[in-house]
Design a protein around this motif. Structure first.
Motif, PDB file in Angstrom:
ATOM      1  N   ALA A 294      34.284  28.242  41.511  1.00 13.50           N
ATOM      2  CA  ALA A 294      33.263  28.387  40.622  1.00 13.50           C
ATOM      3  C   ALA A 294      32.903  29.907  40.317  1.00 13.50           C
ATOM      4  O   ALA A 294      32.939  30.488  39.295  1.00 13.50           O
ATOM      5  N   SER A 295      32.834  30.611  41.495  1.00 16.06           N
ATOM      6  CA  SER A 295      32.071  31.949  41.295  1.00 16.06           C
ATOM      7  C   SER A 295      33.316  33.075  41.927  1.00 16.06           C
ATOM      8  O   SER A 295      33.802  32.787  43.213  1.00 16.06           O
ATOM      9  N   TYR A 296      33.645  33.924  41.181  1.00 18.18           N
ATOM     10  CA  TYR A 296      34.784  34.821  41.791  1.00 18.18           C
ATOM     11  C   TYR A 296      34.251  35.716  43.034  1.00 18.18           C
ATOM     12  O   TYR A 296      32.942  36.249  43.211  1.00 18.18           O
ATOM     13  N   GLY A 297      34.983  35.520  44.043  1.00 18.69           N
ATOM     14  CA  GLY A 297      34.812  36.192  45.289  1.00 18.69           C
ATOM     15  C   GLY A 297      33.864  35.203  46.232  1.00 18.69           C
ATOM     16  O   GLY A 297      33.492  36.007  47.424  1.00 18.69           O
TER      17      GLY A 297
ATOM     18  N   ARG B 199      36.076  43.795  40.859  1.00 18.60           N
ATOM     19  CA  ARG B 199      36.494  42.707  39.746  1.00 18.60           C
ATOM     20  C   ARG B 199      35.671  41.379  40.127  1.00 18.60           C
ATOM     21  O   ARG B 199      35.042  41.355  40.991  1.00 18.60           O
ATOM     22  N   ASP B 200      35.367  40.731  38.800  1.00 17.75           N
ATOM     23  CA  ASP B 200      34.614  39.607  38.925  1.00 17.75           C
ATOM     24  C   ASP B 200      35.049  38.559  38.081  1.00 17.75           C
ATOM     25  O   ASP B 200      34.074  37.643  37.697  1.00 17.75           O
ATOM     26  N   GLY B 201      36.527  38.515  37.749  1.00 18.74           N
ATOM     27  CA  GLY B 201      36.968  37.600  37.122  1.00 18.74           C
ATOM     28  C   GLY B 201      38.297  37.789  36.724  1.00 18.74           C
ATOM     29  O   GLY B 201      38.905  38.889  36.803  1.00 18.74           O
TER      30      GLY B 201
ATOM     31  N   SER C 200      34.805  45.188  37.119  1.00 20.48           N
ATOM     32  CA  SER C 200      33.327  45.560  37.156  1.00 20.48           C
ATOM     33  C   SER C 200      32.987  46.606  38.250  1.00 20.48           C
ATOM     34  O   SER C 200      33.394  46.248  39.259  1.00 20.48           O
ATOM     35  N   THR C 201      32.254  47.593  38.087  1.00 19.68           N
ATOM     36  CA  THR C 201      31.784  48.526  38.917  1.00 19.68           C
ATOM     37  C   THR C 201      30.714  47.789  40.044  1.00 19.68           C
ATOM     38  O   THR C 201      30.428  48.478  40.877  1.00 19.68           O
TER      39      THR C 201
END
Length: 390
Positions: free
Chosen positions: A7-10, A295-297, A288-289
Motif C-alpha cells: 500500500a505505501s512506498y518503502g 522516491r515515493d512512488g 521526492s526530496t
C-alpha cells in the motif's frame, strides 16, 4: 517467489508473510540488486578518484514467466467473481490495469440468438462488459466463447459481438468473470520474497511491473512474461517472514493451452499460429526530496498496447491489409475446458485497434505475414482495453 500487495512506498505491508501468495513460476529471472551512488564533486589536484556517496537502492528483473490460468474457484450461475482467490495472476493483472470489475454468473432463458442473448434477469451486465458464455455440446467447437456487450435493452436483454457459433438455449450460462481495466497510474505495487537458496531470502519492496506480454501459441502452454523494478531491498535469512505459505509449483486448474484460442477482428475469427498481446507499459518513478530513498512512488503513465498475430497462412490477413484501418479486436486464450465446475479461459480485447503494419517472416518453407495492431483510445466512457478471466 511469493508476492503481496504493497500500500505505501518503502513500507513492508506484511512483515510476517501471512498475506503473501506463492507465484507458480514457469521461468525465473535473475534479480539485479544494488546501491545507486554518485560521485562527489571535488578537485583534489591528485590523479585519483574521491569517495562516492550512496543515494538509494535499486532492484530489477526481466523475462520472468508464469502460466496463464483461469479463476481457481468454482464459477457458474450466481457465482460472484469477487469471491475468487487473490492469486498470483490476479495480483499481476491488477497491478498492471488498476481497475477490477467482478461479474456475477448468470443463467440464460429461451429466445437467445447468436447476437442477442436473454438472461434470467437476476444479475445485470453493462454495455462494454467482456463476458464469457458456456454451453456444453452446443457452441462449436465445444468451448467457452467471449464477447462484448455492445448494447443493453434492459436487465435481461443484451446484444453481443462477435456472434456466437450457435444460438444458446436455457441451459447455457455466463460464468462469473473478473474484468481488468487500465487506469492512469496503474494498480497497486507488489512486494516480493525471492528465495535465493536454502538459507537466504531477498525481500523486494516497491515493485512496479514495467512490461507484460501474453503469448498464445498453437499446441503450446500459454504464459505471461513480465519485468519488474523497485527501490528497497534486503537480503535476509530464510524464515525471517515466518508465516509465508507453502511454495507451489502449479495451480489447481491446468495451464491454458493455445487451443480453441482465436483472434477475432471485426467479427471474423482468423486462424493463427501465435498471438501476442504486449501491454506496452511506460512507467516513471515519483521522485521526492522528502523520502529516504528519494522516491515515493512508481506509476504507469502510458499504455501502448499492441497485438501481433502470426497467421496460419501467408494470405490469412489479406482482407485486413489496409494500414490505418481500425477494427474491434478480441483475443481468447483457452477453450474453457471444465475442471470440476471451473471454467478455464481468458480474453483481452479493444473496441478500436488500428492496423499498424504487416511484417512478412520466413518460417521454414512457409512465408507468414504477421498482423500488427495497436489499441487506440475510442474516446468517451468506452474502456479502451480490457482483460477478462473466468
Amino acid at each position: 517467489v511469493w508476492g503481496a500487495r504493497q500500500a505505501s512506498y518503502g513500507v513492508d505491508a506484511d512483515p510476517t508473510g501471512a498475506s503473501h501468495v506463492s507465484f507458480p513460476m514457469s521461468q525465473l529471472a535473475l534479480v539485479t540488486y544494488g546501491n545507486e551512488t554518485v560521485e562527489q564533486e571535488a578537485f583534489t589536484g591528485r590523479p585519483f578518484g574521491v569517495p562516492v556517496i550512496q543515494v538509494g537502492q535499486d532492484w530489477s528483473f526481466s523475462g520472468a514467466r508464469i502460466p496463464l490460468y483461469g479463476l481457481t474457484s468454482n464459477t457458474g450461475d450466481g457465482f460472484d467473481a469477487s469471491g475468487a482467490p487473490d492469486d498470483a495472476l490476479n495480483m499481476i493483472l491488477d497491478a498492471v490495469h488498476g481497475v477490477i470489475r467482478n461479474l456475477v454468473g448468470e443463467g440464460l432463458t429461451t429466445g437467445s440468438t447468436v447476437t442477442d442473448i436473454v438472461t434470467d434477469g437476476a444479475e445485470e451486465f453493462e454495455q462494454y462488459d467482456l463476458i464469457p458464455l458456456r454451453q456444453d455440446g452446443l457452441l462449436t467447437p465445444n468451448r467457452v466463447q467471449w464477447g462484448y456487450v455492445t448494447a443493453k435493452a434492459d436487465a435481461a436483454n443484451y446484444t453481443i459481438a462477435p456472434a456466437l457459433a450457435s444460438a444458446p438455449d436455457d441451459t447455457a450460462i455466463i460464468p462469473g468473470a473478473r474484468l481488468y481495466r487500465p487506469q492512469s497510474g496503474g494498480g497497486s505495487l507488489i512486494q516480493l520474497v525471492y528465495r535465493l537458496d536454502s538459507t537466504a531470502d531477498l525481500h523486494l519492496l516497491d515493485g512496479r511491473i514495467t512490461s507484460l506480454k501474453v503469448s498464445i501459441g498453437a499446441r503450446q502452454p500459454c504464459y505471461v512474461e513480465f519485468s519488474m523494478r523497485g527501490t528497497s531491498w534486503a537480503e535476509v535469512a530464510v524464515g525471517t517472514k515466518a508465516s509465508l505459505p507453502a511454495a507451489i509449483s502449479s495451480v489447481s486448474v491446468p495451464t491454458i493451452l493455445g487451443l480453441h484460442s482465436p483472434i477475432c477482428v471485426n467479427g471474423t475469427n482468423y486462424p493463427s499460429k501465435l498471438i501476442e498481446v504486449d501491454y506496452g507499459l511506460s512507467t516513471e518513478f515519483d521522485e521526492s526530496t522528502e523520502s529516504d530513498q528519494g522516491r515515493d512512488g512508481d506509476d504507469v503513465v502510458d499504455y501502448n498496447v499492441s497485438i501481433t498475430a502470426t497467421p496460419k497462412y501467408a494470405t490469412t490477413f489479406s482482407a485486413l491489409q489496409q494500414p490505418g484501418a481500425s477494427y474491434p479486436v478480441l483475443v481468447q486464450a483457452g477453450g474453457g475446458d471444465m475442471t470440476g465446475n471451473r471454467v478455464n479461459s481468458l480474453a483481452a480485447g479493444a473496441p478500436n485497434a488500428q492496423v499498424e503494419s504487416f511484417a512478412p517472416t520466413e518460417d521454414g518453407d512457409r512465408i507468414r505475414t504477421n498482423l500488427v495492431m495497436r489499441v487506440i483510445d475510442p474516446g468517451g466512457t468506452v474502456p479502451p482495453f480490457q482483460s477478462g478471466r473466468t
